[in-house]
Design a protein around this motif. Structure first.
Motif, PDB file in Angstrom:
ATOM      1  N   ASN A 121       0.833  -1.211   0.000  1.00  0.00           N
ATOM      2  CA  ASN A 121       0.000   0.000   0.000  1.00  0.00           C
ATOM      3  C   ASN A 121       0.864   1.256   0.000  1.00  0.00           C
ATOM      4  N   ALA A 122       1.968   1.188   0.730  1.00  0.00           N
ATOM      5  CA  ALA A 122       2.882   2.340   0.735  1.00  0.00           C
ATOM      6  C   ALA A 122       3.480   2.570  -0.645  1.00  0.00           C
ATOM      7  N   ASN A 123       3.844   1.453  -1.285  1.00  0.00           N
ATOM      8  CA  ASN A 123       4.374   1.589  -2.658  1.00  0.00           C
ATOM      9  C   ASN A 123       3.321   2.175  -3.590  1.00  0.00           C
ATOM     10  N   ASP A 124       2.076   1.654  -3.453  1.00  0.00           N
ATOM     11  CA  ASP A 124       1.001   2.168  -4.304  1.00  0.00           C
ATOM     12  C   ASP A 124       0.733   3.641  -4.027  1.00  0.00           C
ATOM     13  N   SER A 125       0.792   4.019  -2.755  1.00  0.00           N
ATOM     14  CA  SER A 125       0.529   5.429  -2.430  1.00  0.00           C
ATOM     15  C   SER A 125       1.623   6.335  -2.996  1.00  0.00           C
ATOM     16  N   ALA A 126       2.884   5.878  -2.964  1.00  0.00           N
ATOM     17  CA  ALA A 126       3.964   6.685  -3.546  1.00  0.00           C
ATOM     18  C   ALA A 126       3.765   6.849  -5.044  1.00  0.00           C
ATOM     19  N   LYS A 127       3.393   5.746  -5.713  1.00  0.00           N
ATOM     20  CA  LYS A 127       3.134   5.861  -7.153  1.00  0.00           C
ATOM     21  C   LYS A 127       1.947   6.768  -7.427  1.00  0.00           C
ATOM     22  N   GLU A 128       0.933   6.678  -6.576  1.00  0.00           N
ATOM     23  CA  GLU A 128      -0.245   7.508  -6.768  1.00  0.00           C
ATOM     24  C   GLU A 128       0.097   8.986  -6.590  1.00  0.00           C
ATOM     25  N   GLN A 129       0.989   9.274  -5.626  1.00  0.00           N
ATOM     26  CA  GLN A 129       1.400  10.672  -5.437  1.00  0.00           C
ATOM     27  C   GLN A 129       2.125  11.201  -6.675  1.00  0.00           C
ATOM     28  N   LYS A 130       2.993  10.368  -7.271  1.00  0.00           N
ATOM     29  CA  LYS A 130       3.677  10.796  -8.496  1.00  0.00           C
ATOM     30  C   LYS A 130       2.683  11.044  -9.622  1.00  0.00           C
ATOM     31  N   ARG A 131       1.701  10.147  -9.731  1.00  0.00           N
ATOM     32  CA  ARG A 131       0.700  10.318 -10.774  1.00  0.00           C
ATOM     33  C   ARG A 131      -0.082  11.610 -10.567  1.00  0.00           C
ATOM     34  N   LYS A 132      -0.403  11.921  -9.306  1.00  0.00           N
ATOM     35  CA  LYS A 132      -1.138  13.163  -9.011  1.00  0.00           C
ATOM     36  C   LYS A 132      -0.320  14.392  -9.410  1.00  0.00           C
ATOM     37  N   LYS A 133       0.973  14.360  -9.134  1.00  0.00           N
ATOM     38  CA  LYS A 133       1.813  15.501  -9.504  1.00  0.00           C
ATOM     39  C   LYS A 133       1.827  15.704 -11.004  1.00  0.00           C
ATOM     40  N   LYS A 134       1.919  14.586 -11.758  1.00  0.00           N
ATOM     41  CA  LYS A 134       1.877  14.712 -13.219  1.00  0.00           C
ATOM     42  C   LYS A 134       0.555  15.286 -13.690  1.00  0.00           C
ATOM     43  N   CYS A 135      -0.527  14.853 -13.084  1.00  0.00           N
ATOM     44  CA  CYS A 135      -1.850  15.374 -13.459  1.00  0.00           C
ATOM     45  C   CYS A 135      -1.961  16.857 -13.150  1.00  0.00           C
ATOM     46  N   GLN A 136      -1.376  17.259 -12.002  1.00  0.00           N
ATOM     47  CA  GLN A 136      -1.433  18.684 -11.649  1.00  0.00           C
ATOM     48  C   GLN A 136      -0.656  19.531 -12.644  1.00  0.00           C
ATOM     49  N   LYS A 137       0.471  18.998 -13.155  1.00  0.00           N
ATOM     50  CA  LYS A 137       1.234  19.763 -14.145  1.00  0.00           C
ATOM     51  C   LYS A 137       0.507  19.843 -15.475  1.00  0.00           C
TER      52      LYS A 137
END
Length: 454
Positions: A121-137
């Motif tokens: 879950n921690a790994n998934d959350s880290a990947k999800e955070q990266k995906r969110k940053k890309k979406c924000q850009k």
């Protein structure tokens, strides 16, 4: 390992008595339990590999749990440091618990499942955070939201941004460990917000619009008045008249250069206004020159005695006579001044050898230039001065021109070819012409000075 007792085979049949094997020593029991534990771990790995959608990181292959803990410590920390320390403490606590048994093994399996799920879950959350940053850009948020976020700066804004990001659960995750942003990540986020704010500025409200904005009434052109119509009509008439005058000037100029002086005299006698129009167009052309040749001739004559008598052939508006103190006889095809004598310059009303200086300033026009120079030789005194100024573009070969003039009884004193628009020549009379009237002088055929339409 141990020998079976002899009395185990001697039990009477049908008595219902079942011999029980003696309990193995403690060392053998621990070995059996270790093999079972390994089998359970192997089955657990297989089950987790089949049930999880993503491939988990490679599990340690060592037999002891201490090696598992050490390798997990050496593994790169994708989850937070707090969660890893809690997991290590739990494992140590589980190792210190009571004697081994089936219940303990089941608890151990469940605990490891929970630990592995937390790591994934921690790994998934880290990947999800990266995906969110890309979406924000890629997809910028609304400008007003960026303005509100930028108003908060400092650690409070950092905490609020982290809590707001963590409060939104990412899809596909059940429980995320609390994540904190580093100082560098927080600065990058604030920088991105400022860029979005400058790129997507909110529209200016109507209240703040400049008071000096042009209205529809001001933008509308004023209604044309009768005065404007009259002005436009007058300007159009003046422009058309100017074009007409230019066309007539070009026609008259061509006639003067392509016909003898007698034909030009008859032309101006029939149309007295034509000479005025020609003179006005000629002066407008000469004004564009850096220096007018008549001013240069006047400057030279002012350096000579004022007692000299001057004959100006093609005087125009008598500018030379107005510039010097000498006595000047002015001759031209038409009169623009009372001092002008209207005549053909090939036959001027002067006595032989009666003048000291003869001037031809831009007046060697027509096809009978030889007649003009012979008339100047007639009226000049012996040793008299002949001054000629002509447009430089008319001369194909200056040497042949000078040679032809010398055959008419003159000697070259000086020549000035430095000016870009006209040439100046000074001749001295040496005697009568040395050639007969029927002799051909090709050097006296100058090119006509024709003006192009502009």
């Amino acid at each position: 390992m141990f020998e079976e007792p002899e009395w185990a085979d001697e039990a009477p049949a049908g008595t219902g008595f079942r011999p029980v094997a003696p309990r193995p020593p403690p060392a053998a029991a621990s070995q059996i339990k270790g093999s079972k534990h390994r089998q359970l771990l192997a089955t657990l790995r297989a089950l987790e590999a089949a049930s999880l959608p993503q491939q988990p990181p490679s599990l340690p292959s060592s037999d002891s749990e201490e090696d598992v803990v050490e390798r997990k410590k050496k593994r790169p920390k994708k989850a937070s440091s707090a969660s890893t320390s809690i997991e290590v403490k739990k494992r140590k606590r589980c190792q210190k618990q009571g004697p081994p048994g089936s219940e303990y093994e089941e608890k151990e399996v469940e605990r490891k499942k929970k630990c592995l799920k937390g790591v994934f879950n921690a790994n998934d959350s880290a990947k999800e955070q990266k995906r969110k940053k890309k979406c924000q850009k890629q997809v910028p948020s609304s400008p007003t939201q960026h303005l509100d976020d930028d108003n908060q700066t400092g650690p409070k804004a950092w905490k609020s941004s982290t809590t707001s990001d963590l409060s939104k659960p990412s899809p596909g995750t059940t429980s995320n460990p609390p994540q904190t942003l580093s100082r560098k990540q927080w600065r990058n986020r604030q920088k991105n917000k400022r860029r979005h704010k400058n790129k997507f500025r909110p529209p200016q409200p109507l209240d703040q619009a400049p008071a000096t904005a042009p209205t529809e009434e001001a933008e509308m052109p004023p209604a044309p008045s009768p005065d404007n119509h009259e002005d436009r009509a007058g300007a159009l008439r003046a422009r058309m008249a100017q074009r007409l005058d230019g066309a007539r000037f070009r026609y008259l100029n061509e006639q003067l250069y392509s016909k003898p002086s007698s034909a030009a005299q008859r032309l101006f006698q029939e149309d007295p206004e034509a000479f005025l129009l020609y003179h006005r167009g000629f002066q407008s052309q000469v004004k564009k020159w850096p220096l007018q040749p008549v001013d240069r001739i006047a400057r030279d004559l002012r350096q000579r005695p004022a007692s000299l008598v001057v004959a100006d052939f093609g005087c125009g508006d008598c500018r030379l006579a107005s510039s010097i103190r000498n006595t000047v006889h002015c001759f031209d095809l038409a009169s623009l001044d009372p001092r002008v004598t209207v005549c053909d310059m090939a036959q001027v009303p002067l006595e032989d050898e009666s003048v000291d200086v003869a001037v031809f300033c831009l007046s060697l026009m027509g096809t009978n230039i030889r007649d003009f120079l012979e008339e100047a030789n007639r009226v000049l005194k012996q040793g008299g001065l002949l001054k000629v100024a002509e447009v430089s573009s008319r001369f194909e070969d200056v040497r042949t021109f000078l040679g032809a003039v010398t055959k008419l009884g003159f000697k070259v004193i000086s020549k000035d070819l430095t000016n870009s628009h006209f040439f100046l020549f000074d001749f001295e009379k040496t005697g009568p012409p040395r050639v007969g009237p029927k002799a051909q002088l090709t050097g006296l055929k100058l090119q006509p000075c024709l003006y192009k339409r502009r």
